[in-house]
Design a protein around this motif. Structure first.
Motif, PDB file in Angstrom:
ATOM      1  N   ARG A   9       0.830  -1.205   0.000  1.00 47.86           N
ATOM      2  CA  ARG A   9       0.000   0.000   0.000  1.00 47.86           C
ATOM      3  C   ARG A   9       0.868   1.260   0.000  1.00 47.86           C
ATOM      4  O   ARG A   9       0.563   2.237  -0.684  1.00 47.86           O
ATOM      5  N   ARG A  10       1.952   1.226   0.756  1.00 45.32           N
ATOM      6  CA  ARG A  10       2.866   2.383   0.763  1.00 45.32           C
ATOM      7  C   ARG A  10       3.489   2.579  -0.606  1.00 45.32           C
ATOM      8  O   ARG A  10       3.644   3.713  -1.070  1.00 45.32           O
ATOM      9  N   SER A  11       3.837   1.493  -1.282  1.00 45.25           N
ATOM     10  CA  SER A  11       4.420   1.591  -2.613  1.00 45.25           C
ATOM     11  C   SER A  11       3.431   2.198  -3.609  1.00 45.25           C
ATOM     12  O   SER A  11       3.788   3.027  -4.441  1.00 45.25           O
ATOM     13  N   LEU A  12       2.141   1.776  -3.491  1.00 42.80           N
ATOM     14  CA  LEU A  12       1.115   2.315  -4.379  1.00 42.80           C
ATOM     15  C   LEU A  12       0.914   3.806  -4.133  1.00 42.80           C
ATOM     16  O   LEU A  12       0.765   4.596  -5.080  1.00 42.80           O
ATOM     17  N   ARG A  13       0.909   4.209  -2.855  1.00 41.96           N
ATOM     18  CA  ARG A  13       0.737   5.624  -2.530  1.00 41.96           C
ATOM     19  C   ARG A  13       1.906   6.448  -3.045  1.00 41.96           C
ATOM     20  O   ARG A  13       1.728   7.564  -3.522  1.00 41.96           O
ATOM     21  N   SER A  14       3.116   5.894  -2.974  1.00 39.96           N
ATOM     22  CA  SER A  14       4.293   6.615  -3.467  1.00 39.96           C
ATOM     23  C   SER A  14       4.207   6.811  -4.974  1.00 39.96           C
ATOM     24  O   SER A  14       4.518   7.888  -5.498  1.00 39.96           O
ATOM     25  N   GLY A  15       3.771   5.780  -5.701  1.00 45.59           N
ATOM     26  CA  GLY A  15       3.630   5.901  -7.148  1.00 45.59           C
ATOM     27  C   GLY A  15       2.558   6.902  -7.528  1.00 45.59           C
ATOM     28  O   GLY A  15       2.720   7.686  -8.477  1.00 45.59           O
ATOM     29  N   GLN A  16       1.459   6.891  -6.786  1.00 38.70           N
ATOM     30  CA  GLN A  16       0.379   7.832  -7.045  1.00 38.70           C
ATOM     31  C   GLN A  16       0.848   9.265  -6.809  1.00 38.70           C
ATOM     32  O   GLN A  16       0.531  10.177  -7.584  1.00 38.70           O
ATOM     33  N   ALA A  17       1.589   9.481  -5.737  1.00 43.92           N
ATOM     34  CA  ALA A  17       2.088  10.820  -5.424  1.00 43.92           C
ATOM     35  C   ALA A  17       3.038  11.318  -6.505  1.00 43.92           C
ATOM     36  O   ALA A  17       3.030  12.515  -6.855  1.00 43.92           O
ATOM     37  N   PHE A  21       2.438  14.652  -8.686  1.00 44.26           N
ATOM     38  CA  PHE A  21       3.442  15.711  -8.725  1.00 44.26           C
ATOM     39  C   PHE A  21       3.812  16.064 -10.170  1.00 44.26           C
ATOM     40  O   PHE A  21       3.965  17.241 -10.513  1.00 44.26           O
ATOM     41  N   ALA A  22       3.947  15.036 -11.019  1.00 45.69           N
ATOM     42  CA  ALA A  22       4.310  15.280 -12.413  1.00 45.69           C
ATOM     43  C   ALA A  22       3.254  16.126 -13.113  1.00 45.69           C
ATOM     44  O   ALA A  22       3.568  17.056 -13.862  1.00 45.69           O
ATOM     45  N   VAL A  23       1.969  15.819 -12.864  1.00 47.68           N
ATOM     46  CA  VAL A  23       0.884  16.577 -13.489  1.00 47.68           C
ATOM     47  C   VAL A  23       0.849  18.005 -12.959  1.00 47.68           C
ATOM     48  O   VAL A  23       0.780  18.975 -13.722  1.00 47.68           O
ATOM     49  N   ILE A  24       0.914  18.144 -11.639  1.00 47.84           N
ATOM     50  CA  ILE A  24       0.830  19.471 -11.025  1.00 47.84           C
ATOM     51  C   ILE A  24       2.048  20.324 -11.392  1.00 47.84           C
ATOM     52  O   ILE A  24       1.922  21.522 -11.662  1.00 47.84           O
ATOM     53  N   ALA A  25       3.233  19.710 -11.414  1.00 50.70           N
ATOM     54  CA  ALA A  25       4.451  20.458 -11.743  1.00 50.70           C
ATOM     55  C   ALA A  25       4.378  21.022 -13.153  1.00 50.70           C
ATOM     56  O   ALA A  25       4.791  22.167 -13.405  1.00 50.70           O
ATOM     57  N   PHE A  26       3.832  20.220 -14.095  1.00 50.06           N
ATOM     58  CA  PHE A  26       3.700  20.701 -15.476  1.00 50.06           C
ATOM     59  C   PHE A  26       2.769  21.909 -15.545  1.00 50.06           C
ATOM     60  O   PHE A  26       3.077  22.930 -16.162  1.00 50.06           O
ATOM     61  N   VAL A  27       1.629  21.797 -14.885  1.00 50.43           N
ATOM     62  CA  VAL A  27       0.656  22.888 -14.897  1.00 50.43           C
ATOM     63  C   VAL A  27       1.230  24.130 -14.217  1.00 50.43           C
ATOM     64  O   VAL A  27       1.102  25.262 -14.728  1.00 50.43           O
ATOM     65  N   MET A  28       1.878  23.959 -13.082  1.00 49.89           N
ATOM     66  CA  MET A  28       2.434  25.090 -12.355  1.00 49.89           C
ATOM     67  C   MET A  28       3.559  25.762 -13.140  1.00 49.89           C
ATOM     68  O   MET A  28       3.676  26.995 -13.144  1.00 49.89           O
TER      69      MET A  28
END
Length: 305
Positions: A9-17, A21-28
């Motif tokens: 579950r921690r691994s899945l959460r890390s991948g999701q984060a 971040f990649a999507v938000i960083a591009f937009v920002m």
């Protein structure tokens, strides 16, 4: 088993984060670039308006004869110099004429000539000074498939506001063509070609290939957005386009400089024969977003010889 499930579950959460971040960083990053690009546009507009107001006010207070031309008065006042639109790096702005000094924050460094200059087309004037004029590309003066420019008009950086079709404005007390103003007025305009280092120029056309104004594309079906290709060899109209007083570039005594590109520097937003600039995008060389903005100051002349 419980430990392994917890780690999954921690691994899945890390991948999701990471994806978030990649999507938000591009937009920002995109928003930051747009904020900086248009922030400089608005900053430049404010600088121009201040320079136009101060220049017109100071020119109205100089003791010139009641008759004469705006250009003669502007040169005689010492408020502005075409030659000071291009200066060597390290020049102290305080040594420049007043209007040039006020405009100095909009100057750019041009690596092709190793000079600090006002944006626009590099030319030499009748005195042999390196200076700048500004080309205008009116609506419809672009190729519908490539965006290649046709220069429709030339403008000086600092000029008199002229009535349509007139070669003389309202400066002289005996002016026959004051337009909507009264004779004896200083009507000063400053032009600035803003070109973005981050935004690309596009042309919009309908399904039949006809160029459409951006405002008219709202709700229009079949709109095509075509990036403007940077190709100075395809630019036309430079020799026949005129200044507001009817003079062509050659008749006004200006000669194109067309500096060679400095190989140590890549594309630049003000590079090229006409200063239209270039940027690397879409696996080709395109034009940067461009907007010529103007500011004007109008004052009644206060002092005469």
């Amino acid at each position: 088993m419980r430990t392994s499930s917890h780690q999954d579950r921690r691994s899945l959460r890390s991948g999701q984060a990471l994806i978030e971040f990649a999507v938000i960083a591009f937009v920002m990053t995109f928003l930051l670039g747009a904020i900086l690009a248009f922030g400089f546009l608005f900053f430049s507009a404010n600088v121009l308006q201040q320079a136009a107001d101060v220049g017109a006010m100071e020119l109205s207070r100089h003791p010139f004869a009641p008759v004469g031309t705006f250009d003669e008065a502007l040169e005689g006042s010492g408020l502005y110099s075409e030659a000071s639109l291009v200066v060597v790096p390290g020049t102290d702005p305080e040594t420049l004429p007043l209007i040039n000094r006020l405009l100095y924050s909009t100057y750019i460094y041009d690596p092709d000539i190793d000079r600090v200059r006002y944006p626009g087309t590099l030319v030499t004037n009748v005195d042999g000074d390196l200076t700048v004029v500004i080309p205008l590309v009116g609506f419809g003066n672009r190729d519908s498939s490539t965006g290649a420019e046709t220069i429709s008009e030339w403008r000086r950086v600092v000029e008199e506001v002229l009535p349509a079709g007139a070669s003389e404005g309202p400066f002289a007390l005996d002016s026959p063509t004051p337009g909507s103003l009264e004779p004896g007025m200083v009507a000063l305009r400053i032009n600035f070609p803003y070109q973005s280092a981050a935004l690309v120029a596009y042309i919009q056309s309908d399904s039949d290939g006809n160029i459409v104004r951006p405002a008219d594309t709202v709700g229009l079906n079949g709109v095509q957005n075509i990036p403007v290709t940077a190709d100075d060899a395809s630019v036309t109209g430079a020799a026949s386009a005129t200044f507001p007083n009817g003079q062509t570039l050659a008749a006004a005594g200006y000669i194109l400089v067309d500096p060679s590109a400095n190989p140590n520097f890549g594309a630049g937003p003000h590079r090229g024969t006409y200063g239209f600039g270039e940027a690397k995008a879409f696996a080709t060389t395109v034009r940067p977003y461009r907007k010529v903005i103007s500011a004007q100051g109008i004052y009644r002349r206060e002092v005469f010889e």
